[in-house]
Scaffold this motif. Structure first.
Motif, short mmCIF file in Angstrom:
data_model
loop_
_atom_site.label_atom_id
_atom_site.label_comp_id
_atom_site.label_asym_id
_atom_site.label_seq_id
_atom_site.Cartn_x
_atom_site.Cartn_y
_atom_site.Cartn_z
N LEU A 80 0.81 -1.21 0.00
CA LEU A 80 0.00 0.00 0.00
C LEU A 80 0.85 1.27 0.00
O LEU A 80 0.52 2.24 -0.68
CB LEU A 80 -0.94 -0.01 1.21
CG LEU A 80 -1.98 -1.13 1.22
CD1 LEU A 80 -2.71 -1.17 2.56
CD2 LEU A 80 -2.96 -0.98 0.07
N ILE A 104 -0.97 4.29 -1.98
CA ILE A 104 -2.39 4.18 -1.67
C ILE A 104 -2.72 4.70 -0.28
O ILE A 104 -3.79 5.25 -0.06
CB ILE A 104 -2.84 2.71 -1.84
CG1 ILE A 104 -2.71 2.32 -3.31
CG2 ILE A 104 -4.27 2.50 -1.35
CD1 ILE A 104 -2.89 0.86 -3.58
N LEU A 144 -8.46 2.31 -7.45
CA LEU A 144 -7.93 1.10 -6.82
C LEU A 144 -8.32 -0.14 -7.62
O LEU A 144 -9.44 -0.24 -8.13
CB LEU A 144 -8.48 0.98 -5.39
CG LEU A 144 -8.26 2.16 -4.45
CD1 LEU A 144 -8.90 1.89 -3.10
CD2 LEU A 144 -6.79 2.48 -4.30
N ASP A 164 -5.43 -4.03 -4.64
CA ASP A 164 -5.29 -2.94 -3.67
C ASP A 164 -6.36 -3.04 -2.59
O ASP A 164 -6.07 -2.89 -1.39
CB ASP A 164 -5.41 -1.59 -4.37
CG ASP A 164 -4.32 -1.36 -5.39
OD1 ASP A 164 -3.23 -1.93 -5.24
OD2 ASP A 164 -4.57 -0.61 -6.36
#
Length: 516
Positions: free
Chosen positions: A62, A67, A95, A99
Protein backbone atom coordinates in the motif's frame (compact mmCIF):
# COMPACT_ATOMS: atom_id res chain seq x y z
CA UNK A 1 22.69 -28.61 12.42
CA UNK A 2 24.75 -28.29 15.58
CA UNK A 3 22.48 -26.56 18.06
CA UNK A 4 23.90 -26.22 21.54
CA UNK A 5 21.39 -27.70 23.99
CA UNK A 6 22.33 -27.06 26.80
CA UNK A 7 24.00 -0.67 39.25
CA UNK A 8 21.24 1.87 37.69
CA UNK A 9 21.35 3.11 34.14
CA UNK A 10 23.63 5.77 35.44
CA UNK A 11 24.47 5.47 39.05
CA UNK A 12 22.23 8.39 40.48
CA UNK A 13 22.50 8.09 39.96
CA UNK A 14 20.71 6.41 37.20
CA UNK A 15 19.24 4.19 39.96
CA UNK A 16 15.83 5.29 38.72
CA UNK A 17 16.39 3.20 35.62
CA UNK A 18 17.52 0.25 37.71
CA UNK A 19 14.32 0.38 39.74
CA UNK A 20 12.31 0.71 36.52
CA UNK A 21 13.99 -2.34 35.01
CA UNK A 22 13.26 -4.41 38.12
CA UNK A 23 9.64 -3.31 38.09
CA UNK A 24 8.91 -4.21 34.45
CA UNK A 25 7.64 -7.68 35.31
CA UNK A 26 5.48 -6.30 38.11
CA UNK A 27 4.03 -3.68 35.76
CA UNK A 28 3.19 -6.33 33.20
CA UNK A 29 1.49 -8.51 35.78
CA UNK A 30 -0.43 -5.49 37.00
CA UNK A 31 -1.52 -4.93 33.41
CA UNK A 32 -3.83 -7.91 33.67
CA UNK A 33 -5.94 -6.15 36.26
CA UNK A 34 -5.91 -2.90 34.31
CA UNK A 35 -6.97 -4.64 31.09
CA UNK A 36 -9.77 -6.58 32.71
CA UNK A 37 -11.28 -3.51 34.37
CA UNK A 38 -10.94 -1.21 31.34
CA UNK A 39 -14.11 -0.61 29.34
CA UNK A 40 -12.69 1.18 26.29
CA UNK A 41 -11.15 -0.98 23.59
CA UNK A 42 -10.27 1.26 20.63
CA UNK A 43 -6.59 0.45 21.25
CA UNK A 44 -4.98 3.16 19.11
CA UNK A 45 -2.32 3.12 21.85
CA UNK A 46 -1.47 -0.54 21.14
CA UNK A 47 1.92 -1.55 19.73
CA UNK A 48 2.65 -3.93 16.82
CA UNK A 49 5.87 -5.87 17.39
CA UNK A 50 8.10 -7.32 14.67
CA UNK A 51 7.30 -10.77 13.31
CA UNK A 52 4.07 -10.45 11.30
CA UNK A 53 5.37 -11.00 7.76
CA UNK A 54 1.90 -10.86 6.22
CA UNK A 55 1.13 -7.47 7.74
CA UNK A 56 4.50 -6.09 6.65
CA UNK A 57 3.89 -7.25 3.06
CA UNK A 58 0.44 -5.63 3.02
CA UNK A 59 1.69 -2.30 4.39
CA UNK A 60 4.60 -2.21 1.92
CA UNK A 61 2.24 -2.91 -0.97
CA UNK A 62 0.00 0.00 0.00
CA UNK A 63 2.82 2.46 0.79
CA UNK A 64 4.88 1.61 -2.31
CA UNK A 65 1.84 2.04 -4.56
CA UNK A 66 1.00 5.37 -2.91
CA UNK A 67 -2.39 4.18 -1.67
CA UNK A 68 -2.03 5.05 2.02
CA UNK A 69 -0.07 7.63 3.95
CA UNK A 70 3.50 7.06 5.05
CA UNK A 71 4.31 4.19 7.41
CA UNK A 72 7.89 3.05 7.93
CA UNK A 73 8.18 -0.72 7.54
CA UNK A 74 11.85 -0.43 8.55
CA UNK A 75 11.18 0.40 12.21
CA UNK A 76 9.34 -2.03 14.50
CA UNK A 77 7.45 -2.03 16.84
CA UNK A 78 4.87 0.31 15.28
CA UNK A 79 2.15 2.14 17.22
CA UNK A 80 -1.33 1.20 15.98
CA UNK A 81 -2.08 4.93 15.80
CA UNK A 82 0.54 5.29 13.03
CA UNK A 83 -1.20 2.71 10.89
CA UNK A 84 -4.65 4.12 11.64
CA UNK A 85 -3.64 7.63 10.56
CA UNK A 86 -2.06 6.27 7.35
CA UNK A 87 -5.28 4.46 6.46
CA UNK A 88 -7.30 7.61 7.09
CA UNK A 89 -5.29 9.29 4.32
CA UNK A 90 -5.77 6.46 1.81
CA UNK A 91 -6.85 6.87 -1.78
CA UNK A 92 -10.54 6.25 -2.44
CA UNK A 93 -10.46 5.98 -6.23
CA UNK A 94 -8.36 4.26 -8.89
CA UNK A 95 -7.93 1.10 -6.82
CA UNK A 96 -7.74 -2.36 -8.33
CA UNK A 97 -8.94 -5.56 -6.70
CA UNK A 98 -5.49 -6.38 -5.33
CA UNK A 99 -5.29 -2.94 -3.67
CA UNK A 100 -8.69 -3.42 -2.04
CA UNK A 101 -7.60 -6.84 -0.79
CA UNK A 102 -4.48 -5.35 0.85
CA UNK A 103 -6.50 -2.53 2.45
CA UNK A 104 -9.04 -4.98 3.83
CA UNK A 105 -6.30 -7.27 5.16
CA UNK A 106 -4.76 -4.36 7.13
CA UNK A 107 -8.20 -3.11 8.18
CA UNK A 108 -9.15 -6.50 9.57
CA UNK A 109 -5.89 -6.71 11.49
CA UNK A 110 -6.59 -3.32 13.07
CA UNK A 111 -10.21 -4.23 13.80
CA UNK A 112 -8.98 -7.30 15.64
CA UNK A 113 -6.70 -5.05 17.68
CA UNK A 114 -9.78 -3.07 18.74
CA UNK A 115 -10.98 -6.01 20.81
CA UNK A 116 -10.29 -6.86 24.40
CA UNK A 117 -9.37 -10.52 24.14
CA UNK A 118 -7.49 -13.45 25.55
CA UNK A 119 -6.15 -16.40 23.64
CA UNK A 120 -3.49 -18.97 22.84
CA UNK A 121 -0.39 -18.91 20.68
CA UNK A 122 1.68 -21.84 19.51
CA UNK A 123 4.72 -22.44 17.34
CA UNK A 124 6.37 -25.68 16.21
CA UNK A 125 9.83 -25.97 14.66
CA UNK A 126 10.47 -29.72 14.59
CA UNK A 127 14.20 -29.68 13.76
CA UNK A 128 14.90 -26.44 15.66
CA UNK A 129 16.26 -24.60 12.63
CA UNK A 130 17.18 -20.96 13.40
CA UNK A 131 14.96 -18.04 12.49
CA UNK A 132 16.10 -16.55 9.18
CA UNK A 133 13.83 -13.70 8.18
CA UNK A 134 11.24 -11.30 9.54
CA UNK A 135 8.48 -13.83 10.26
CA UNK A 136 8.40 -14.96 13.91
CA UNK A 137 9.39 -18.58 14.48
CA UNK A 138 9.87 -20.73 17.54
CA UNK A 139 13.38 -20.52 19.03
CA UNK A 140 13.22 -24.19 19.98
CA UNK A 141 11.29 -27.32 19.10
CA UNK A 142 8.02 -25.73 20.24
CA UNK A 143 6.62 -22.68 21.99
CA UNK A 144 3.22 -22.22 23.61
CA UNK A 145 1.70 -19.09 25.11
CA UNK A 146 -1.38 -17.57 26.69
CA UNK A 147 -2.18 -13.87 26.51
CA UNK A 148 -4.58 -11.16 27.60
CA UNK A 149 -4.75 -7.83 25.78
CA UNK A 150 -6.82 -4.70 25.69
CA UNK A 151 -6.71 -0.95 26.17
CA UNK A 152 -7.93 2.31 24.69
CA UNK A 153 -6.81 5.35 22.70
CA UNK A 154 -4.65 6.58 25.59
CA UNK A 155 -3.25 3.34 26.97
CA UNK A 156 -3.09 -0.33 26.00
CA UNK A 157 -1.31 -3.46 27.03
CA UNK A 158 -0.75 -7.15 26.61
CA UNK A 159 0.28 -9.77 29.13
CA UNK A 160 1.73 -12.90 27.51
CA UNK A 161 3.29 -15.91 29.22
CA UNK A 162 5.27 -18.30 27.02
CA UNK A 163 6.76 -21.73 27.58
CA UNK A 164 9.64 -23.03 25.42
CA UNK A 165 10.37 -26.70 24.72
CA UNK A 166 13.95 -27.75 23.87
CA UNK A 167 15.36 -24.23 23.26
CA UNK A 168 18.19 -23.54 20.82
CA UNK A 169 20.67 -22.59 23.56
CA UNK A 170 21.24 -23.28 27.23
CA UNK A 171 21.02 -19.54 27.99
CA UNK A 172 17.38 -19.26 27.01
CA UNK A 173 14.72 -19.40 29.69
CA UNK A 174 12.03 -22.04 29.28
CA UNK A 175 9.46 -19.43 30.36
CA UNK A 176 9.37 -15.77 29.37
CA UNK A 177 7.14 -12.72 28.90
CA UNK A 178 8.00 -11.98 25.25
CA UNK A 179 5.17 -10.09 23.59
CA UNK A 180 4.10 -8.42 26.86
CA UNK A 181 3.95 -4.64 27.20
CA UNK A 182 2.16 -1.59 28.56
CA UNK A 183 1.88 1.53 26.40
CA UNK A 184 0.52 5.04 26.74
CA UNK A 185 0.15 8.02 24.41
CA UNK A 186 0.59 11.65 25.43
CA UNK A 187 1.62 14.89 23.69
CA UNK A 188 1.92 13.08 20.36
CA UNK A 189 4.31 10.45 21.73
CA UNK A 190 3.96 6.71 22.38
CA UNK A 191 5.64 5.31 25.50
CA UNK A 192 5.95 1.55 25.93
CA UNK A 193 7.51 -0.74 28.51
CA UNK A 194 7.86 -4.50 28.20
CA UNK A 195 9.52 -7.17 26.07
CA UNK A 196 8.67 -6.57 22.40
CA UNK A 197 10.55 -7.79 19.32
CA UNK A 198 12.31 -4.97 17.43
CA UNK A 199 13.49 -4.80 13.82
CA UNK A 200 15.41 -1.79 12.52
CA UNK A 201 16.20 -1.82 8.81
CA UNK A 202 14.74 -2.35 5.33
CA UNK A 203 16.00 -5.93 4.87
CA UNK A 204 13.65 -8.82 4.15
CA UNK A 205 15.69 -11.60 5.77
CA UNK A 206 17.58 -9.72 8.44
CA UNK A 207 18.86 -6.44 9.83
CA UNK A 208 22.51 -5.60 10.37
CA UNK A 209 21.65 -3.44 13.38
CA UNK A 210 18.74 -4.94 15.32
CA UNK A 211 16.56 -7.85 14.25
CA UNK A 212 14.14 -10.32 15.82
CA UNK A 213 16.18 -13.54 15.62
CA UNK A 214 17.24 -13.29 19.27
CA UNK A 215 15.26 -13.13 22.49
CA UNK A 216 13.49 -9.76 22.78
CA UNK A 217 15.22 -7.32 25.16
CA UNK A 218 13.06 -6.02 28.04
CA UNK A 219 13.04 -2.27 28.49
CA UNK A 220 11.37 1.09 27.93
CA UNK A 221 10.83 2.77 24.53
CA UNK A 222 9.54 6.08 23.19
CA UNK A 223 8.27 6.88 19.68
CA UNK A 224 6.10 9.40 17.84
CA UNK A 225 2.45 8.35 17.76
CA UNK A 226 2.12 9.70 14.18
CA UNK A 227 4.73 9.62 11.42
CA UNK A 228 3.82 12.99 9.95
CA UNK A 229 5.80 15.90 8.52
CA UNK A 230 6.74 18.92 10.69
CA UNK A 231 4.24 21.77 10.55
CA UNK A 232 6.96 24.42 10.49
CA UNK A 233 7.78 25.81 7.05
CA UNK A 234 11.46 25.72 8.07
CA UNK A 235 11.46 21.96 8.65
CA UNK A 236 8.68 20.67 6.42
CA UNK A 237 11.35 19.59 3.90
CA UNK A 238 12.16 16.71 6.26
CA UNK A 239 8.87 15.08 5.31
CA UNK A 240 7.12 12.44 7.42
CA UNK A 241 9.47 11.27 10.13
CA UNK A 242 9.74 9.27 13.33
CA UNK A 243 12.14 7.96 15.93
CA UNK A 244 12.54 5.13 18.44
CA UNK A 245 14.49 5.60 21.68
CA UNK A 246 14.95 2.45 23.77
CA UNK A 247 16.58 1.71 27.13
CA UNK A 248 16.85 -1.94 28.13
CA UNK A 249 18.83 -4.58 29.97
CA UNK A 250 20.19 -7.84 28.61
CA UNK A 251 19.26 -11.10 30.32
CA UNK A 252 21.52 -14.04 31.16
CA UNK A 253 24.74 -12.27 30.10
CA UNK A 254 27.62 -14.12 31.77
CA UNK A 255 30.51 -11.88 30.70
CA UNK A 256 29.01 -8.60 32.02
CA UNK A 257 25.82 -9.32 33.99
CA UNK A 258 23.06 -6.69 33.84
CA UNK A 259 24.59 -4.97 30.81
CA UNK A 260 22.36 -2.16 29.54
CA UNK A 261 21.45 -1.16 26.00
CA UNK A 262 20.81 2.40 24.82
CA UNK A 263 19.37 2.22 21.32
CA UNK A 264 18.36 5.10 19.06
CA UNK A 265 16.85 5.30 15.60
CA UNK A 266 15.54 8.19 13.50
CA UNK A 267 14.00 7.95 10.03
CA UNK A 268 12.34 10.27 7.52
CA UNK A 269 10.92 10.42 3.99
CA UNK A 270 12.23 13.71 2.53
CA UNK A 271 10.42 13.07 -0.76
CA UNK A 272 8.05 10.47 -2.13
CA UNK A 273 9.63 7.05 -2.52
CA UNK A 274 12.78 7.65 -0.44
CA UNK A 275 13.13 6.65 3.20
CA UNK A 276 16.36 7.34 5.08
CA UNK A 277 17.25 5.93 8.50
CA UNK A 278 20.07 6.07 11.04
CA UNK A 279 20.49 3.72 14.02
CA UNK A 280 22.75 3.22 17.02
CA UNK A 281 22.86 0.14 19.23
CA UNK A 282 24.96 0.73 22.37
CA UNK A 283 25.77 -1.92 24.96
CA UNK A 284 26.94 -0.15 28.10
CA UNK A 285 27.41 -0.48 31.87
CA UNK A 286 26.63 -3.58 33.88
CA UNK A 287 28.21 -5.33 36.85
CA UNK A 288 31.83 -4.41 37.42
CA UNK A 289 31.70 -1.62 34.83
CA UNK A 290 31.73 2.16 35.19
CA UNK A 291 28.04 3.11 35.37
CA UNK A 292 28.64 6.82 36.00
CA UNK A 293 27.66 9.87 34.01
CA UNK A 294 31.11 10.24 32.47
CA UNK A 295 31.06 6.72 31.08
CA UNK A 296 27.51 7.22 29.82
CA UNK A 297 28.47 10.47 28.08
CA UNK A 298 31.54 8.90 26.46
CA UNK A 299 29.36 6.09 25.13
CA UNK A 300 26.89 8.57 23.62
CA UNK A 301 29.72 10.61 22.06
CA UNK A 302 31.27 7.48 20.56
CA UNK A 303 34.42 8.19 22.56
CA UNK A 304 35.34 4.55 23.14
CA UNK A 305 38.61 3.40 21.57
CA UNK A 306 40.37 6.50 22.86
CA UNK A 307 39.72 5.32 26.43
CA UNK A 308 41.86 2.19 26.05
CA UNK A 309 40.78 -1.49 26.16
CA UNK A 310 40.02 -1.60 29.90
CA UNK A 311 38.16 1.72 29.99
CA UNK A 312 36.19 1.32 26.77
CA UNK A 313 32.72 2.35 28.01
CA UNK A 314 30.60 0.54 25.44
CA UNK A 315 30.13 -1.94 22.63
CA UNK A 316 28.46 -0.15 19.75
CA UNK A 317 26.98 -0.75 16.30
CA UNK A 318 25.93 2.30 14.28
CA UNK A 319 24.87 2.82 10.72
CA UNK A 320 22.54 4.15 8.06
CA UNK A 321 20.00 2.66 5.69
CA UNK A 322 17.79 3.67 2.79
CA UNK A 323 14.77 2.38 0.92
CA UNK A 324 13.92 3.92 -2.46
CA UNK A 325 10.84 3.03 -4.51
CA UNK A 326 10.05 4.16 -8.05
CA UNK A 327 7.70 2.96 -10.76
CA UNK A 328 8.81 0.56 -13.50
CA UNK A 329 6.08 0.15 -16.08
CA UNK A 330 3.59 1.28 -13.49
CA UNK A 331 4.75 -1.18 -10.81
CA UNK A 332 6.84 -0.45 -7.69
CA UNK A 333 10.53 -1.34 -7.89
CA UNK A 334 12.37 -0.88 -4.59
CA UNK A 335 16.10 -0.67 -3.97
CA UNK A 336 17.35 -0.76 -0.39
CA UNK A 337 20.59 -0.98 1.53
CA UNK A 338 22.11 -0.81 4.99
CA UNK A 339 25.60 -0.13 6.36
CA UNK A 340 26.51 -0.77 10.00
CA UNK A 341 29.84 0.26 11.49
CA UNK A 342 31.18 -2.37 13.87
CA UNK A 343 33.98 -0.16 15.22
CA UNK A 344 34.62 3.51 15.90
CA UNK A 345 37.31 5.80 14.51
CA UNK A 346 37.39 9.52 15.23
CA UNK A 347 33.89 9.39 16.70
CA UNK A 348 32.43 7.90 13.49
CA UNK A 349 31.47 4.32 12.55
CA UNK A 350 34.07 2.20 10.75
CA UNK A 351 34.67 -1.41 9.66
CA UNK A 352 31.31 -1.57 7.94
CA UNK A 353 28.98 -4.50 7.47
CA UNK A 354 26.79 -4.29 4.36
CA UNK A 355 23.38 -5.35 3.12
CA UNK A 356 21.50 -4.62 -0.08
CA UNK A 357 18.48 -5.82 -1.97
CA UNK A 358 15.74 -5.25 -4.50
CA UNK A 359 11.95 -5.81 -4.43
CA UNK A 360 9.46 -5.79 -7.28
CA UNK A 361 5.67 -5.86 -6.96
CA UNK A 362 3.07 -6.44 -9.66
CA UNK A 363 -0.20 -8.25 -10.29
CA UNK A 364 -1.16 -11.26 -12.37
CA UNK A 365 -4.88 -10.87 -12.77
CA UNK A 366 -6.02 -9.97 -9.26
CA UNK A 367 -3.14 -11.85 -7.57
CA UNK A 368 -0.39 -9.84 -5.94
CA UNK A 369 3.15 -11.01 -6.77
CA UNK A 370 6.06 -9.75 -4.66
CA UNK A 371 9.65 -10.68 -5.63
CA UNK A 372 12.86 -9.94 -3.77
CA UNK A 373 16.60 -10.67 -3.84
CA UNK A 374 18.98 -9.76 -1.02
CA UNK A 375 22.59 -10.07 0.08
CA UNK A 376 24.14 -9.49 3.51
CA UNK A 377 27.84 -9.49 4.42
CA UNK A 378 28.47 -9.54 8.17
CA UNK A 379 32.27 -9.64 7.90
CA UNK A 380 33.73 -6.29 8.94
CA UNK A 381 35.10 -4.13 6.10
CA UNK A 382 34.65 -6.84 3.42
CA UNK A 383 31.52 -5.34 1.78
CA UNK A 384 30.92 -8.22 -0.64
CA UNK A 385 34.59 -8.63 -1.58
CA UNK A 386 35.55 -4.99 -2.11
CA UNK A 387 38.17 -5.58 0.60
CA UNK A 388 39.70 -8.60 2.30
CA UNK A 389 37.63 -8.09 5.43
CA UNK A 390 38.39 -8.64 9.11
CA UNK A 391 37.20 -11.91 10.63
CA UNK A 392 36.16 -12.09 14.28
CA UNK A 393 35.34 -8.38 14.57
CA UNK A 394 31.63 -8.17 13.81
CA UNK A 395 29.22 -8.54 16.76
CA UNK A 396 32.09 -9.24 19.20
CA UNK A 397 33.90 -7.18 21.84
CA UNK A 398 36.92 -7.56 24.13
CA UNK A 399 35.00 -6.51 27.27
CA UNK A 400 31.41 -7.52 26.47
CA UNK A 401 32.61 -10.98 25.51
CA UNK A 402 29.12 -12.35 24.85
CA UNK A 403 29.09 -9.89 21.95
CA UNK A 404 25.90 -8.71 20.26
CA UNK A 405 24.12 -11.94 21.06
CA UNK A 406 21.22 -12.31 23.47
CA UNK A 407 20.88 -15.74 25.07
CA UNK A 408 23.42 -16.94 22.48
CA UNK A 409 21.15 -15.80 19.62
CA UNK A 410 22.10 -12.96 17.24
CA UNK A 411 20.68 -9.58 18.20
CA UNK A 412 21.23 -8.31 14.66
CA UNK A 413 21.46 -10.40 11.46
CA UNK A 414 20.30 -14.00 12.06
CA UNK A 415 23.50 -15.62 10.73
CA UNK A 416 25.60 -13.68 13.26
CA UNK A 417 29.00 -12.09 12.63
CA UNK A 418 31.73 -12.99 10.11
CA UNK A 419 29.43 -14.48 7.51
CA UNK A 420 27.57 -13.86 4.28
CA UNK A 421 24.08 -14.75 3.08
CA UNK A 422 22.30 -14.49 -0.27
CA UNK A 423 18.56 -15.01 -0.55
CA UNK A 424 15.72 -14.60 -3.02
CA UNK A 425 12.02 -15.36 -2.98
CA UNK A 426 8.50 -14.66 -4.17
CA UNK A 427 5.15 -14.29 -2.41
CA UNK A 428 1.80 -14.89 -4.11
CA UNK A 429 -1.28 -13.29 -2.55
CA UNK A 430 -4.51 -14.18 -4.37
CA UNK A 431 -7.68 -12.10 -4.01
CA UNK A 432 -8.98 -14.48 -1.38
CA UNK A 433 -11.35 -12.37 0.69
CA UNK A 434 -12.47 -15.34 2.80
CA UNK A 435 -9.25 -16.86 4.15
CA UNK A 436 -6.72 -14.18 3.09
CA UNK A 437 -4.37 -16.99 2.12
CA UNK A 438 -0.89 -16.43 0.72
CA UNK A 439 2.00 -18.56 -0.49
CA UNK A 440 5.73 -17.85 -0.34
CA UNK A 441 8.95 -19.59 -1.33
CA UNK A 442 12.55 -18.54 -0.89
CA UNK A 443 16.04 -19.94 -1.41
CA UNK A 444 19.13 -19.14 0.62
CA UNK A 445 22.89 -19.70 0.44
CA UNK A 446 25.30 -18.74 3.19
CA UNK A 447 28.71 -19.07 4.76
CA UNK A 448 28.45 -18.63 8.51
CA UNK A 449 30.86 -17.94 11.39
CA UNK A 450 34.07 -17.89 9.38
CA UNK A 451 35.84 -16.89 12.61
CA UNK A 452 34.60 -19.99 14.54
CA UNK A 453 33.33 -17.89 17.45
CA UNK A 454 31.55 -19.87 20.16
CA UNK A 455 29.43 -16.84 21.13
CA UNK A 456 27.29 -17.57 18.06
CA UNK A 457 25.51 -20.56 19.57
CA UNK A 458 23.18 -21.05 16.59
CA UNK A 459 26.07 -21.43 14.14
CA UNK A 460 29.07 -22.19 16.44
CA UNK A 461 31.39 -23.42 13.65
CA UNK A 462 32.37 -22.22 10.20
CA UNK A 463 30.16 -23.81 7.57
CA UNK A 464 28.66 -23.29 4.15
CA UNK A 465 25.08 -24.28 3.44
CA UNK A 466 22.16 -23.72 1.14
CA UNK A 467 18.49 -24.05 1.87
CA UNK A 468 14.94 -23.13 1.12
CA UNK A 469 11.60 -22.45 2.72
CA UNK A 470 8.02 -22.95 1.58
CA UNK A 471 5.24 -21.32 3.61
CA UNK A 472 1.46 -20.94 3.51
CA UNK A 473 -0.58 -18.66 5.77
CA UNK A 474 -4.31 -18.16 6.16
CA UNK A 475 -7.00 -16.84 8.49
CA UNK A 476 -10.09 -18.39 10.00
CA UNK A 477 -11.11 -15.13 11.58
CA UNK A 478 -10.25 -14.27 14.22
CA UNK A 479 -7.58 -17.03 14.30
CA UNK A 480 -4.44 -16.84 12.15
CA UNK A 481 -2.20 -19.69 11.01
CA UNK A 482 1.11 -20.17 9.21
CA UNK A 483 2.58 -23.50 8.09
CA UNK A 484 5.68 -24.43 6.14
CA UNK A 485 8.83 -26.44 5.80
CA UNK A 486 12.44 -25.34 5.88
CA UNK A 487 15.50 -27.20 4.59
CA UNK A 488 19.22 -26.58 5.23
CA UNK A 489 21.87 -28.68 3.47
CA UNK A 490 25.61 -28.64 4.18
CA UNK A 491 28.01 -27.89 1.34
CA UNK A 492 31.14 -27.51 3.53
CA UNK A 493 32.21 -27.25 7.15
CA UNK A 494 30.81 -28.44 10.46
CA UNK A 495 27.04 -28.41 10.27
CA UNK A 496 24.27 -30.98 10.17
CA UNK A 497 21.60 -31.11 7.49
CA UNK A 498 18.19 -30.00 8.70
CA UNK A 499 14.59 -30.49 7.65
CA UNK A 500 12.03 -28.73 9.82
CA UNK A 501 8.25 -28.63 9.71
CA UNK A 502 6.98 -25.31 11.01
CA UNK A 503 3.57 -24.25 12.24
CA UNK A 504 2.33 -21.22 14.15
CA UNK A 505 -1.08 -20.09 15.31
CA UNK A 506 -2.81 -17.33 17.24
CA UNK A 507 -6.27 -18.30 18.47
CA UNK A 508 -8.35 -15.77 20.42
CA UNK A 509 -10.66 -17.60 22.82
CA UNK A 510 -12.80 -14.67 23.90
CA UNK A 511 -13.29 -10.98 23.24
CA UNK A 512 -15.31 -8.00 24.37
CA UNK A 513 -17.47 -5.65 22.40
CA UNK A 514 -15.92 -3.25 19.93
CA UNK A 515 -15.68 0.38 20.88
CA UNK A 516 -17.27 2.60 18.21
Amino acid sequence: MPIVRKSGLIRLDLSTYKRAARSIAACLLGAAGVLVTSNSWAQNAAMIEAGNQELRDDIQWLVDRGIIGYVSTSTWPIPVSVLESALEARKKTGLNRADVHAILAVRRYLDDQRQFKFGLTGQINTDSLPQLGFAAQSRGAATGGVYLQGGGDTYAGKLQLNGLLDPFTGKQSKANLEGSYLSAQFLGQALYVGQLAHYWGPGVDGSLNWGNAGTAIPGVGLQRSRQTAPQSKWFSWIGPWGYDLFLGQLQHDTAVPRARVINMRVFARPFDGLELGASRFIEWGGSGRDNGWGSFWNALKGNSNEQGPRRDPSNELSGVDFRYTFKLRGNPLTLYGQLAGEDEAGGMPSHYLAQGGVQYKHTVGATRVQWYAEGADTTASRIFGLRDGMLGIAYSHSTYQNGLYHDGLPIAHPIGGSGRMLSAGVTLIPDDFRYFSRYSVRILQAEVNEANQAINQVFPKNARWYGGELAYSWRLRPATFRAGLSILRRSAGSIENGFSLMFSMNIPLGKGERSL
